[in-house]
Design an enzyme around this catalytic site. Structure first.
Site, PDB file in Angstrom:
ATOM      1  N   ASP A   1      58.393  41.188 -32.146  1.00  0.00           N
ATOM      2  CA  ASP A   1      57.387  40.752 -31.191  1.00  0.00           C
ATOM      3  C   ASP A   1      56.030  40.995 -31.856  1.00  0.00           C
ATOM      4  OD1 ASP A   1      56.316  39.919 -28.635  1.00  0.00           O
ATOM      5  OD2 ASP A   1      55.830  42.021 -28.300  1.00  0.00           O
TER       6      ASP A   1
ATOM      7  N   ASP B   1      52.413  41.407 -30.127  1.00  0.00           N
ATOM      8  CA  ASP B   1      51.499  42.342 -29.461  1.00  0.00           C
ATOM      9  C   ASP B   1      52.263  43.581 -28.991  1.00  0.00           C
ATOM     10  OD1 ASP B   1      49.470  40.343 -29.742  1.00  0.00           O
ATOM     11  OD2 ASP B   1      50.356  39.319 -28.020  1.00  0.00           O
TER      12      ASP B   1
END
Length: 176
Positions: A8, A10
């Protein structure tokens, strides 16, 4: 077949702003701050033969809170400065029900087809339940970076860790 680590963006690679217990992406390139040690962790994965692909939901584009150009400028910065192969962004909001928006596994499946990746020998690293569920739906082992956000928690991640560096140490030890 290749093995991959899906990341991922953020909260895993760069710091997320946490407001009222919920994480938010940087609003622009000036707000982007890499998490310490991420560059070395990703380099270690690549050096050991892992394909490193970022899969990120960016619904603020559909919500009109940020532009696609802003998200892409952040992504291009990350590609230039980190040893990642590709960033796959989903710009849809939840109600659009697209297959690429995590927790659906579409982005991981697309990358697996494109690069001939064995998902059963691959990993998904994320800081939210959607990341973990997407990895599980794709057949990957999962790492949940637990920041204690005030939101739904993932069900049965393979591992719960404090950082990407911790996840990489486990991945590399498992591979030896």
């Amino acid at each position: 077949m290749l093995k991959a680590v899906f990341l991922d963006r953020d909260g895993v690679i760069n710091k997320a702003s946490v407001i009222d217990g919920k994480p938010y992406p940087p609003r622009n390139l000036d707000e982007l701050e890499l998490i310490p040690g991420v560059d070395q962790a990703i380099l270690q994965l690549r050096d050991r033969g892992y394909f490193c692909i970022v899969v990120t939901n960016q619904p603020d584009v559909a919500r009109g809170k940020t532009s696609k150009e802003t998200v892409e400028s952040i992504n291009q910065f990350l590609i230039r400065h980190l040893a990642i192969h590709e960033i796959i962004s989903c710009y849809h909001d939840e109600h659009e029900n697209c297959g690429c928006r995590k927790p659906k596994p579409g982005s991981l499946l697309k990358a697996a087809l494109k690069y001939n990746i064995d998902l059963n020998k691959s990993f998904m690293v994320g800081d939210r339940w959607r990341d973990i569920e997407a990895g599980q739906n794709a057949g990957c082992k999962t790492f949940f970076i637990d920041y204690q956000y005030n939101e739904k928690q993932p069900q049965n991640p393979t591992y719960t860790v404090a950082s990407l560096t911790d996840a990489v140490n486990i991945i590399l030890n498992e591979a030896s």
